[in-house]
Design an enzyme around this catalytic site. Structure first.
Site, PDB file in Angstrom:
ATOM      1  N   THR A 263       0.851  -1.189   0.000  1.00 39.39           N
ATOM      2  CA  THR A 263       0.000   0.000   0.000  1.00 39.39           C
ATOM      3  C   THR A 263       0.881   1.231   0.000  1.00 39.39           C
ATOM      4  OG1 THR A 263      -1.876  -1.092   1.039  1.00 39.39           O
ATOM      5  CG2 THR A 263      -1.799   1.276   1.258  1.00 39.39           C
ATOM      6  N   PHE A 265       1.117   5.306   0.719  1.00 42.34           N
ATOM      7  CA  PHE A 265       0.507   6.361   1.528  1.00 42.34           C
ATOM      8  C   PHE A 265       1.121   7.693   1.119  1.00 42.34           C
ATOM      9  CE2 PHE A 265       0.528   2.414   3.808  1.00 42.34           C
ATOM     10  CZ  PHE A 265      -0.697   2.359   4.448  1.00 42.34           C
TER      11      PHE A 265
END
Ligand SMILES: C=C(O[C@@H]1C=C(C(=O)O)C=C[C@H]1O)C(=O)O
Length: 363
Positions: A263, A265
Site C-alpha cells: 500500500t 501512503f
C-alpha cells in the site's frame, strides 16, 4: 561460560560496551548539531520549518549507499531513520494525524516515514486527517492512496480537489494480513470483520478456507480487531500490531492473496518538499472538453522526456460527466525539463494543480 571461551566472550562484551559508549557519544554530538541547525533556522525565520523531507531522504540514501555491512542497507537506514527522528524531536516535536484508530497500517506508515519520536494522532476518517492539518492542529498527515492489488483510495484523491495542502512525501508499506480472533480454531469462526479493501485482498484465501463465514466490512482493520476482541465467534483480518493491541490470537498468518501486496501512503502538509535529486510530482489536471484532449495532456511529458508513472481519472464533482486526472510523474517541479513540461501542459489543460513534489520513498 568458563575457560578460554568465557574469556573471549567477556572480552568481546567489553569491546561492545566500549563501542556503545562511543556510539552514544557520537549520537549526542549529532543531536548537538541538529540543535545548532535549529538555532540557525530560528534566527533566519521565526516561523521556520524544521522538518526537511528532502534532506532526510538524502541522508538515508547516502547511508544506504555507504553501508559497509554486515547489516543490510535497509536495516542500517532504519536505524538512522530513528536517530534522525530523535534529533528532529529536539528541534520540534511533530504531531502527525493519521487514519486511525491506533494500530492501523496508516499508523505503521506514519512511523516508518517519520520514525518513532513523533506524536501520532488517530483520526476517524480521511477527511478528518486533511482537516486536522488544514487547521494547523497537526503538522502533517498520512493517508492511504493506492494498493497494488485493489487500486486507488478514491476518498483521498477526491479530497485533494478542495484542499490547499500539498503532498510532501510518500511511504510504501508491504501489507501482511492475519486472521485474528479470541477463538483458538478456524472452525469456531462464524463472522469475519475487516475493511472492505482487506476483505478483497484476502478473497481467495477466504473462499478456500472459510467459505461459510459471514464477511462484514467495517471502517478500519483496527475497528475489526476491536470487535473481534469483544464478540465470541468473530474474527478480524488485521495486522500483527492490531493482534498485540487487542490481545488476539493469530489463527492464520499472511493470508493475503498476492505476496507482494503493497500500500502506498501520502504525507500531506502545508507545503511540498524541496528537490532531493530523486523525486516525484503529483498533479491534478482537467481536460478541455474537445476531441483529442487527453492526447494533448500527455504529449508535453513525452516531448520533454518526463515519465508518467500513474494516471487515474475521477469525476470532477463540478459538472456531470466531466473528469479530472490525477497524474504522477518522475522528477521535481523545479527540475528544468519538468518545469518546461508543466508550462506546456498548462497551455493544453483547463486546469493544472501541482499537488506536490516530494522525494521517492527511501525505505
Ligand atoms: C538537522 C536538520 O533538521 C532536521 C533533522 C535532520 C537530521 O537529523 O539529520 C534532517 C532534516 C531535518 O528534518 C537539517 O535540516 O539539516
Amino acid at each position: 561460560m568458563s575457560g578460554q571461551d568465557g574469556e573471549t566472550l567477556d572480552g568481546i562484551r567489553r569491546r561492545i560496551d566500549a563501542l556503545d559508549d562511543e556510539i552514544m557519544r557520537l549520537i549526542s554530538e549529532r543531536a548537538d548539531c541538529a540543535q545548532e541547525v535549529a538555532r540557525i533556522k530560528r534566527a533566519a525565520d521565526a516561523r521556520a520549518e524544521f522538518y526537511r523531507p528532502e534532506r532526510e531522504a538524502q541522508v538515508l540514501r547516502r547511508i544506504q549507499a555507504a553501508n559497509p555491512g554486515p547489516l543490510n542497507s535497509e536495516e542500517m537506514a532504519r536505524l538512522f531513520r530513528e536517530i534522525m527522528s530523535a534529533c528532529l524531536a529536539l528541534e520540534q516535536q511533530l504531531s502527525i494525524a493519521f487514519l486511525g484508530p491506533e494500530g492501523t497500517f496508516t499508523q505503521a506508515a506514519a512511523l516508518k516515514h517519520f520514525g518513532h519520536s513523533v506524536n501520532t494522532v488517530p483520526m476517524n476518517a480521511i477527511d478528518e486527517v486533511f482537516r486536522e492539518v488544514e487547521s494547523g492542529s497537526a503538522h502533517y498527515g498520512v493517508v492511504p492512496v493506492e494498493n497494488s492489488t485493489e487500486g486507488v483510495v478514491t476518498h483521498t484523491l477526491d479530497r485533494f480537489m478542495q484542499s490547499p495542502l500539498s503532498i510532501c512525501g510518500e511511504v510504501e508499506l508491504r501489507i501482511h494480513h492475519h486472521l485474528l480472533s479470541t477463538a483458538d480454531a478456524l472452525s469456531r469462526v462464524e463472522r469475519i470483520y475487516s475493511h472492505q479493501q482487506s476483505l478483497a485482498q484476502c478473497r481467495e484465501w477466504l473462499d478456500a478456507r472459510l467459505p461459510h463465514a459471514e464477511r462484514l466490512s467495517v471502517s478500519s482493520n483496527a475497528d475489526a480487531a476491536r470487535r473481534a476482541s469483544r464478540e465470541p465467534g468473530a474474527a478480524a483480518i488485521a495486522s500483527e500490531a492490531a493482534a498485540e493491541l487487542y490481545g488476539l490470537n493469530v489463527l492464520a498468518a499472511n493470508i493475503e492473496d498476492s505476496p507482494d501486496n503493497t500500500t502506498r501512503f501520502l504525507v500531506i502538509g502545508p507545503r511540498s518538499s524541496g528537490p532531493s535529486g530523486n523525486d516525484k510530482t503529483s498533479l491534478l489536471v482537467s481536460a478541455r472538453n474537445r476531441p483529442g484532449s487527453l492526447h494533448g495532456l500527455l504529449s508535453p511529458f513525452a516531448d520533454n522526456d518526463v515519465s508518467l508513472t500513474r494516471i487515474e481519472s475521477r469525476p470532477s464533482h463540478c459538472v456531470n460527466w466531466e473528469y479530472v486526472f490525477f497524474m504522477d510523474i518522475e522528477g521535481h517541479a523545479q527540475d528544468a525539463h519538468v518545469a518546461k513540461a508543466l508550462r506546456e501542459l498548462k497551455q493544453e489543460a483547463e486546469l493544472v494543480k501541482v499537488l506536490g513534489s516530494y522525494p521517492k520513498a527511501v525505505l
